[in-house]
Scaffold this motif. Structure first.
Motif, PDB file in Angstrom:
ATOM      1  N   ARG A 169      -1.427   4.949  -6.471  1.00  0.00           N
ATOM      2  CA  ARG A 169      -1.497   4.852  -7.925  1.00  0.00           C
ATOM      3  C   ARG A 169      -0.582   3.740  -8.417  1.00  0.00           C
ATOM      4  O   ARG A 169       0.310   3.276  -7.705  1.00  0.00           O
ATOM      5  CB  ARG A 169      -1.060   6.174  -8.581  1.00  0.00           C
ATOM      6  CG  ARG A 169      -2.018   7.322  -8.396  1.00  0.00           C
ATOM      7  CD  ARG A 169      -1.703   8.428  -9.402  1.00  0.00           C
ATOM      8  NE  ARG A 169      -0.280   8.629  -9.595  1.00  0.00           N
ATOM      9  CZ  ARG A 169       0.361   9.760  -9.310  1.00  0.00           C
ATOM     10  NH1 ARG A 169      -0.289  10.764  -8.802  1.00  0.00           N
ATOM     11  NH2 ARG A 169       1.653   9.875  -9.545  1.00  0.00           N
TER      12      ARG A 169
ATOM     13  N   SER B 132      -5.328   4.256  -1.702  1.00  0.00           N
ATOM     14  CA  SER B 132      -5.497   4.937  -2.994  1.00  0.00           C
ATOM     15  C   SER B 132      -4.161   5.159  -3.690  1.00  0.00           C
ATOM     16  O   SER B 132      -3.947   6.169  -4.355  1.00  0.00           O
ATOM     17  CB  SER B 132      -6.203   6.286  -2.785  1.00  0.00           C
ATOM     18  OG  SER B 132      -7.518   6.094  -2.319  1.00  0.00           O
TER      19      SER B 132
ATOM     20  N   LYS C 294      -9.432   2.710 -12.218  1.00  0.00           N
ATOM     21  CA  LYS C 294      -9.819   4.027 -11.733  1.00  0.00           C
ATOM     22  C   LYS C 294     -11.126   4.501 -12.359  1.00  0.00           C
ATOM     23  O   LYS C 294     -11.862   5.291 -11.772  1.00  0.00           O
ATOM     24  CB  LYS C 294      -8.696   5.029 -12.033  1.00  0.00           C
ATOM     25  CG  LYS C 294      -8.839   6.349 -11.297  1.00  0.00           C
ATOM     26  CD  LYS C 294      -7.612   7.215 -11.485  1.00  0.00           C
ATOM     27  CE  LYS C 294      -7.769   8.528 -10.719  1.00  0.00           C
ATOM     28  NZ  LYS C 294      -6.583   9.394 -10.877  1.00  0.00           N
TER      29      LYS C 294
ATOM     30  N   GLU D  52      -5.574   1.988  -9.289  1.00  0.00           N
ATOM     31  CA  GLU D  52      -5.405   2.331  -7.878  1.00  0.00           C
ATOM     32  C   GLU D  52      -5.560   1.069  -7.049  1.00  0.00           C
ATOM     33  O   GLU D  52      -6.168   0.093  -7.484  1.00  0.00           O
ATOM     34  CB  GLU D  52      -6.440   3.367  -7.433  1.00  0.00           C
ATOM     35  CG  GLU D  52      -6.231   4.755  -7.995  1.00  0.00           C
ATOM     36  CD  GLU D  52      -7.236   5.759  -7.475  1.00  0.00           C
ATOM     37  OE1 GLU D  52      -6.943   6.955  -7.537  1.00  0.00           O
ATOM     38  OE2 GLU D  52      -8.309   5.336  -6.996  1.00  0.00           O
TER      39      GLU D  52
END
Length: 695
Positions: A169, A167, A191, A155
């Motif tokens: 991905r 945040s 993460k 992230e």
């Protein structure tokens, strides 16, 4: 056959039509929703049932897709192992499909020893035939966790101008929707441990799709015509070819997957896109040790594959290239059936976002599974008006005493002869549609036969004929019962439970259901008066469907509106409101009891107001979260085990997922309301209510 039973495995029979049917393997990261079920699993089931009715030698293979990053991520979220996640969701999928009457011949899983064996054997063939190459890639590596990070395990801040979502991905930013590579993230973090990873070289194996292009194109050009591929499948495939085939990485730096059988790649597994389609083969090998008679027998076996449109290139480009590269005589896909996305309210069904009606939701309603199978909440099939079967069941003198009468001269009865001609045409259209896997058209045609039957009954006015012209009445009754039998057969692929009930009412074994006679002749559909024998006694007629009231439909729409998280929040709010009302009533009753005990001289005046519930009645304590995991059935909830110094921990469900990351919940101190009555919430026994996280 009974769903999920274990009969003797079927093998291809020389001289018969042998059909191998697969549906895309559902992933084990959530409960299946109706989009999954109708999109591929149900469609394949309808076709498999049709094939069996035609007397074809067909098997239907499916199972759960269990390897890959998504499983590892889900295991982290739920504080469990990948194997535990797979065991849990495989069982859920299996139960949901069983309820939906899906008639798999084998429903397996890709995390089996057979998958490893078959997958590695195919890999070795590709390696021996020089269709693989080795290349170096740059990937994020976490020194703390000592592993390369898959896309979804990273992230960071989105690099897109104007977004900067913190945040995002490694594969996509959920805020702006842009597709990303992990190395593009600003301030990337692992993460799992939250530390900053570094870019590091890693070697991977690639399938040389460009070198296989000529063989692949030859297969596509011939089979897309022979198998009558749908236009959307052809367009998607051609788009991939036009864009130019590229090397495709087949390995990943993960632990959960099929190991690569090479010493220099011993810490890697096969990429899920490579190993998942091989699951069709390995699951068949679980069904029978003679699996090669199905999968390496192209002259005698036809392969039909069902899937959603996002899976098309994996089945028309990737998987065929893999099989072609082995140099072996594989049974290649002949016909592909592609389903568009099923929309729900204003958007698409989504497992990850919890949007749609899920399999366990459907089970919790009183709507028959047959209605759910076809999403016909407001379009009830008008298959059988029970009026004439009830008439048949009346005693002699008023009816036929449940015995089918003889009907000489039916083929010269004008109205009946006309019906036979119309039904014969519809049956031909039905067969043509089903053979081309145009399932909706097949269902529509079957329902047209139902309408013809109802019109025939009304026009014949059989209730008058019994007194005025019994020979004609007998013709109408015998013909109508033959039509009911025919409809039960035609609709069995779509609504098997309905057909079971019809055959029960006809007092016939379901095994007798067939679209053709013992010689394989379909012409009897044009002579429905000859289908059932005179003198046969039927069972007790009963209504086949229950009408859904408008208020019931509206209630279901309300219950299933929004996402799973939205529904859970509504449930929590409703429970909280009920609890508050109960507390208020208890307080009111308690106050009146106390007042009744006081002497009259101390009684309060009429106009005095009862005291409100005091906060001093709430038993609030500070506890320590000892264990926390994501709720398996709700994306917005955590399930916590909280130590309050009582010896045993209390179980609390909280809606904090949106506000506090999972890894930050562990060992937090929280305020817990302890004197609430224990309650069950989504399968968890809750013994407290927690909020106000601090520390």
């Amino acid at each position: 056959m009974g769903d999920f039973d274990r009969p003797v495995p079927k093998l291809p029979i020389p001289g018969k039509r042998n059909i191998l049917i697969t549906s895309a393997l559902p992933y084990v990261n959530n409960v299946p929703h109706l989009g999954n079920i109708i999109g591929c699993v149900l469609s394949a089931d309808v076709f498999a049932r049709y094939c069996r009715l035609r007397g074809y030698n067909a098997i239907y293979i499916c199972g759960t897709d269990e390897y890959g990053t998504a499983t590892e991520t889900k295991a982290m979220e739920e504080n469990s192992t990948p194997r535990q996640i797979c065991d849990k969701y495989h069982a859920i999928h299996r139960e949901v499909y069983k309820w939906f009457n899906i008639s798999f011949d084998e429903f397996g899983r890709t995390s089996s020893p057979q998958q490893t064996e078959v997958c590695q054997a195919i890999f070795k063939k590709l390696l021996d035939n020089n269709w693989l190459s080795e290349n170096t890639m740059k990937q994020l590596y976490c020194d703390t966790c000592e592993k390369f990070l898959a896309d979804r395990l990273v992230e960071g801040n989105c690099p897109t101008e104007g977004c900067n979502y913190d945040s995002a991905r490694g594969d996509q930013c959920e805020n702006c929707g842009k597709l990303l590579n992990p190395t593009e993230l600003i301030n990337p973090r692992c993460k799992q441990c939250k530390n900053t990873p570094r870019i590091r070289d890693t070697n991977h194996l690639f399938l040389e799709l460009p070198l296989l292009k000529d063989k692949l194109v030859s297969y596509i050009e011939s089979m897309s015509v022979a198998g009558s591929w749908s236009q959307n499948a052809i367009q998607t495939t051609n788009a991939w070819l036009k864009e130019g085939l590229k090397q495709r990485c087949i390995t990943r730096d993960l632990k959960w997957g099929v190991p690569v059988p090479l010493d220099e790649f011993k810490d890697k597994v096969f990429y899920v896109w490579f190993d998942a389609p091989i699951g069709y083969v390995s699951i068949t090998s679980c069904y029978t040790h003679d699996w090669e008679k199905w999968w390496k027998n192209p002259d005698n076996v036809e392969l039909y594959q069902f899937m959603g449109k996002d899976n098309v290139p994996f089945h028309t480009v990737m998987f065929p290239s893999t099989l072609i590269g082995t140099g072996e005589n594989w049974t290649m896909m002949k016909t592909i059936s592609v389903t568009e996305y099923l929309n729900y309210e204003s958007g698409k069904f989504s497992k990850s976002k919890g949007v749609g009606v899920f399999g366990n939701d459907a089970k919790d309603t009183n709507i028959p599974v047959e209605v759910w199978r076809y999403y016909l909440l407001t379009n009830r099939p008008e298959v059988s008006d029970t009026l004439f079967t009830c008439f048949l069941a009346k005693p002699t003198g008023l009816g036929y005493g449940s015995v089918i009468p003889d009907a000489p001269g039916a083929d010269s009865h004008p109205l009946t002869k006309k019906l036979g001609e119309e039904v014969g045409k519809y049956v031909e259209q039905y067969l043509e549609a089903m053979e081309k896997v145009k399932l909706k058209q097949g269902l529509k045609t079957a329902m047209s036969i139902s309408s013809e039957g109802n019109a025939y009954l009304q026009e014949s006015q059989f209730w008058k004929l019994y007194k005025e012209d019994q020979p004609s009445c007998s013709i109408v009754i015998k013909t109508s019962l033959g039509l009911v039998y025919l409809l039960a057969c035609l609709l069995e692929p779509f609504m098997p439970s309905f057909s079971v009930e019809v055959f029960k009412q006809l007092n016939l074994p379901l095994e007798q259901a067939s679209l053709c006679d013992e010689k394989g002749d379909m012409d009897r559909a044009k002579r429905p008066w000859d289908i059932l024998p005179a003198g046969h006694k039927i069972g007790t007629p009963e209504p086949l469907f229950k009408d859904l009231k408008d208020e019931e439909v509206e209630d279901y729409r309300r219950r299933f509106a929004g996402s799973q998280a939205d529904r859970l929040e509504r449930e929590e709010a409703e429970k909280a409101a009920k609890l508050a009302e109960q507390l208020k009533k208890k307080a009111s009753v308690g106050g009146r009891k106390q007042q009744a005990k006081k002497p009259a001289s101390e009684a309060k005046s009429k106009g005095s107001v009862e005291p409100e519930i005091s906060i001093t009645r709430l038993d609030i304590r500070v506890g320590l979260i000892k264990k926390v995991q994501k709720h398996p059935d709700a994306d917005s909830l955590y399930v916590e085990e909280i130590d309050l110094g009582e010896g045993d921990c209390r179980t609390v469900v909280s809606g904090l997922v949106k506000y506090i990351p999972l890894e930050e919940m562990q060992d937090r101190k929280v305020c817990v309301l302890c004197n609430l009555k224990p309650a069950s919430m989504r399968g968890h026994q809750v013994t407290g209510y927690g909020s106000c996280c601090f520390q």
